[in-house]
Design an enzyme around this catalytic site. Structure first.
Site, PDB file in Angstrom:
ATOM      1  N   ARG A 215      79.398  79.179 -26.840  1.00 16.06           N
ATOM      2  CA  ARG A 215      78.012  80.146 -26.390  1.00 16.06           C
ATOM      3  C   ARG A 215      77.510  79.877 -26.806  1.00 16.06           C
ATOM      4  O   ARG A 215      75.635  80.411 -25.764  1.00 16.06           O
ATOM      5  CB  ARG A 215      77.973  81.927 -26.457  1.00 16.06           C
ATOM      6  CG  ARG A 215      79.593  82.484 -26.402  1.00 16.06           C
ATOM      7  CD  ARG A 215      79.818  83.494 -27.137  1.00 16.06           C
ATOM      8  NE  ARG A 215      80.948  82.957 -28.691  1.00 16.06           N
ATOM      9  CZ  ARG A 215      81.354  83.917 -28.885  1.00 16.06           C
ATOM     10  NH1 ARG A 215      81.556  85.092 -29.238  1.00 16.06           N
ATOM     11  NH2 ARG A 215      82.837  83.580 -30.293  1.00 16.06           N
TER      12      ARG A 215
ATOM     13  N   GLN B 288      90.504  68.521 -35.862  1.00 23.61           N
ATOM     14  CA  GLN B 288      91.316  69.666 -35.059  1.00 23.61           C
ATOM     15  C   GLN B 288      91.096  69.470 -33.773  1.00 23.61           C
ATOM     16  O   GLN B 288      90.423  69.817 -33.701  1.00 23.61           O
ATOM     17  CB  GLN B 288      91.358  71.182 -36.219  1.00 23.61           C
ATOM     18  CG  GLN B 288      91.684  72.223 -34.433  1.00 23.61           C
ATOM     19  CD  GLN B 288      90.829  73.841 -34.250  1.00 23.61           C
ATOM     20  OE1 GLN B 288      89.946  73.442 -34.934  1.00 23.61           O
ATOM     21  NE2 GLN B 288      91.793  74.651 -33.837  1.00 23.61           N
TER      22      GLN B 288
HETATM   23  C1  UD1 Z   1      85.667  85.719 -35.320  1.00 28.26           C
HETATM   24  C2  UD1 Z   1      87.145  86.579 -36.034  1.00 28.26           C
HETATM   25  C3  UD1 Z   1      86.538  88.137 -35.790  1.00 28.26           C
HETATM   26  C4  UD1 Z   1      85.086  87.909 -36.688  1.00 28.26           C
HETATM   27  C5  UD1 Z   1      84.040  86.950 -36.315  1.00 28.26           C
HETATM   28  C6  UD1 Z   1      83.386  87.251 -37.245  1.00 28.26           C
HETATM   29  C7  UD1 Z   1      89.097  85.209 -35.101  1.00 28.26           C
HETATM   30  C8  UD1 Z   1      89.901  85.397 -34.011  1.00 28.26           C
HETATM   31  N1  UD1 Z   1      88.334  85.544 -35.185  1.00 28.26           N
HETATM   32  O1  UD1 Z   1      85.371  85.861 -34.211  1.00 28.26           O
HETATM   33  O2  UD1 Z   1      88.097  88.855 -35.904  1.00 28.26           O
HETATM   34  O3  UD1 Z   1      85.076  88.947 -36.205  1.00 28.26           O
HETATM   35  O4  UD1 Z   1      84.496  85.386 -36.556  1.00 28.26           O
HETATM   36  O5  UD1 Z   1      82.286  86.432 -37.124  1.00 28.26           O
HETATM   37  O6  UD1 Z   1      89.239  84.691 -36.113  1.00 28.26           O
HETATM   38  N2  UD1 Z   1      87.005  76.743 -34.878  1.00 28.26           N
HETATM   39  C9  UD1 Z   1      87.429  76.888 -35.330  1.00 28.26           C
HETATM   40  N3  UD1 Z   1      88.770  76.169 -34.510  1.00 28.26           N
HETATM   41  C10 UD1 Z   1      88.747  76.560 -33.839  1.00 28.26           C
HETATM   42  C11 UD1 Z   1      88.080  78.026 -33.341  1.00 28.26           C
HETATM   43  C12 UD1 Z   1      86.780  77.907 -34.379  1.00 28.26           C
HETATM   44  O7  UD1 Z   1      87.080  75.569 -36.090  1.00 28.26           O
HETATM   45  O8  UD1 Z   1      89.787  76.466 -32.718  1.00 28.26           O
HETATM   46  C13 UD1 Z   1      85.754  77.553 -36.485  1.00 28.26           C
HETATM   47  C14 UD1 Z   1      84.463  78.177 -35.434  1.00 28.26           C
HETATM   48  O9  UD1 Z   1      83.887  76.410 -35.595  1.00 28.26           O
HETATM   49  C15 UD1 Z   1      83.852  78.583 -36.367  1.00 28.26           C
HETATM   50  C16 UD1 Z   1      84.963  79.503 -37.152  1.00 28.26           C
HETATM   51  O10 UD1 Z   1      86.111  79.113 -36.711  1.00 28.26           O
HETATM   52  O11 UD1 Z   1      82.591  78.008 -37.299  1.00 28.26           O
HETATM   53  C17 UD1 Z   1      84.795  81.047 -35.864  1.00 28.26           C
HETATM   54  O12 UD1 Z   1      85.114  81.279 -34.499  1.00 28.26           O
HETATM   55  P1  UD1 Z   1      84.072  81.449 -33.736  1.00 28.26           P
HETATM   56  O13 UD1 Z   1      85.300  81.330 -32.308  1.00 28.26           O
HETATM   57  O14 UD1 Z   1      82.889  81.412 -33.685  1.00 28.26           O
HETATM   58  O15 UD1 Z   1      84.969  83.399 -33.605  1.00 28.26           O
HETATM   59  P2  UD1 Z   1      84.050  84.664 -33.273  1.00 28.26           P
HETATM   60  O16 UD1 Z   1      84.514  84.607 -32.185  1.00 28.26           O
HETATM   61  O17 UD1 Z   1      83.133  85.079 -34.143  1.00 28.26           O
HETATM   62 CA    CA Z   2      81.538  83.704 -34.934  1.00 27.26          CA
END
Ligand code: UD1
Ligand code: CA
Length: 465
Positions: free
Chosen positions: A15, A73
């Site tokens: 995003r 990852q």
């Molecule tokens: C996530 C939570 C959501 C919560 C929100 C709070 C999940 C599925 N959802 O959503 O419930 O309300 O955070 O901010 O967990 N990341 C990785 N590897 C990946 C995907 C993400 O390391 O494959 C990391 C991202 O860099 C980030 C964090 O995990 O720092 C959260 O990922 P993001 O995609 O921002 O999750 P949200 O959709 O915000």
């Molecule tokens: Ca997030």
């Protein structure tokens, strides 16, 4: 209780629409990721594993100074998959894993401690930090049964209309017992709208297995804010700005326009200092008491004494002693030291230059690799020619020397104590103490030349042309 932090920072941050990994986007004077890492350290947690993936090289190079372990990852298949990627590093760890998102900058160390205490007190396998943000859009919702026990988390995109009406959201900050977390993560699937391994689904798996799952709500509605877009980054910046500025105003600093002053988290400011509009104080800067900083000042990684005036200026990696004045329109580059009461005035640039107490460089000058003694005066337009295209050379202006306007100091060169240089001289040889050095053609006055010129047609033409 033994705690290790697990920071999820592998996501692309789709995003943000950026070539820069989301967690490296700057929030004031440091990357977003620095804030949760600082919080973990402040909470007294010494072991941190950071999961990186998208833009791994850049994130890893930032992390090289942070004393953390790194798990990679390879493809970003979701937050649950991110935890799986760190499994080998956490293998055999018996304590509590504090999971934190790398995009959540406002988490406070007090909250982390309270969350961990709640987790232990409840004897939980997992404890979720929850909150009720003003706008819950995008966050996972906390689902509870009739008796108020958490049963699962539903992601915004997977939620029903009824579930979207729930105000309590998941912050993506949790405590897990390592021994319960890793097996549960291994059981995740991708049966959801985004086709990802959701860490949030671990909650339901643990509940189904009869484990205790607790929730701990923070009252601070901004603390759990995650940054997913540029608009949220701007919003986070204004929250951070307000917090920091409020704190300094409470400490006795006047900030003329608090929405037009940006002060980094590590900056310190003495009381009765005035901060003007369009001013940025960043990095490891400290400002003394009773200073006037701004308008339009940038002070970065610098030390500033008391009663200093800095207006319309950029100051980097420099030290400015008390009562010195800088600007307007001045650039002090790394390695500049201004002594007590010294002056770097209008349209002056300095680099790697030491100016003694009370010495003045008031107008239109470049001082590079120079040492200027106490009480010396450097006339308008004076320049150190410190660079021959290959090497840089030093210039020394001793105590109480008087440098005439528009002097070129061709380094290496030394002007002795109390010596004077004539205006417009190109000085390439050392000047002994108390001497006068002049280097310029002698002036010739031709009597009535201009008058004669005016009386010929030639002169008129010239005067008109
Ligand atoms: C996530 C939570 C959501 C919560 C929100 C709070 C999940 C599925 N959802 O959503 O419930 O309300 O955070 O901010 O967990 N990341 C990785 N590897 C990946 C995907 C993400 O390391 O494959 C990391 C991202 O860099 C980030 C964090 O995990 O720092 C959260 O990922 P993001 O995609 O921002 O999750 P949200 O959709 O915000
Ligand atoms: Ca997030």
């Amino acid at each position: 209780m033994e705690i290790a932090a697990l920071v999820l920072a592998a996501g692309e941050g789709t995003r943000m629409k950026s070539d820069v990994p989301k967690v490296l986007h700057p929030l004031l004077d440091r990357p977003i990721l620095a804030y949760p890492l600082d919080c973990i350290r402040e909470a007294g947690i010494t072991r941190a594993v950071v999961v990186i993936g998208h833009g791994a090289d850049r994130v890893e190079s930032y992390l090289s100074t942070r004393g953390v372990e790194i798990a990679v990852q390879d493809s970003q298949l979701g937050t649950g998959h991110a935890v799986m990627s760190a499994a080998s590093l956490l293998e055999g760890f018996e304590g509590t894993v504090l999971v934190v998102s790398g995009d959540t900058p406002f988490l406070r160390s007090d909250t982390v401690r309270a969350l961990a205490e709640h987790h232990v007190a409840r004897g939980a396998a997992a404890t979720i930090l929850t909150s009720r943000p003003p706008d819950p859009h995008g966050y996972g919702r906390i689902i509870r049964d009739e008796s108020g026990n958490v049963t699962k988390i539903v992601e915004h995109k997977d939620a029903t209309k009824e579930q979207l009406a729930i105000a309590e959201t998941n912050s993506s900050i949790y405590c897990f017992e390592a021994a319960r977390l890793l097996p549960a993560v291994g059981k995740l699937d991708t049966n959801n709208v985004q086709g990802e391994y959701y860490l949030t689904d671990v909650i339901e798996l643990l509940v189904e297995a009869g484990e205790v799952v607790a929730a701990f709500e923070t009252e601070d509605r901004t603390e759990t804010m995650g940054i997913n877009s540029r608009a949220q980054l701007a919003e986070a910046l204004s929250i951070l700005q307000r917090r920091i500025n409020d704190r300094w105003m409470e400490e006795g600093v006047t900030i003329m326009a608090p929405d037009q002053a940006w002060i980094g988290k590590d900056v310190t400011i003495g009381r009765d200092t005035w901060v003007g509009p369009q001013t940025l104080l960043l990095g490891s800067t400290s400002i003394g008491r009773g200073c006037t900083i701004g308008p339009n000042a940038q002070v970065i990684d610098s030390v500033v004494g008391d009663a200093v005036l800095i207006e319309q200026a950029k100051v980097r990696e420099s030290r400015i002693e008390s009562e010195a004045t800088v600007g307007p329109f001045c650039s002090l580059r790394p390695g500049t030291v201004l002594g007590t009461g010294a002056k770097a005035g209008t349209f002056v640039e300095m680099k790697q230059t030491e100016v003694g107490a009370g010495a003045k460089v008031p107008h239109l000058s470049y001082m590079g690799d120079a040492t200027i003694g106490e009480g010396a005066n450097v006339g308008a337009g004076t320049i150190t020619c410190n660079y021959d295209g290959v090497h840089k050379y030093p210039t020394v202006i001793e105590k109480d020397a008087f440098i005439g306007s528009d002097t070129m100091l061709i380094a290496p060169v030394r002007v002795g104590e109390g010596a004077v240089t004539g205006a417009g001289s190109a000085i390439s040889k050392d000047v002994p103490p108390d001497a006068l050095a002049v280097e310029r053609g002698e002036q010739k006055n031709v009597e009535d030349w201009a008058k004669r010129k005016r009386s010929t047609g030639d002169g008129k033409k010239q005067a008109n042309g």
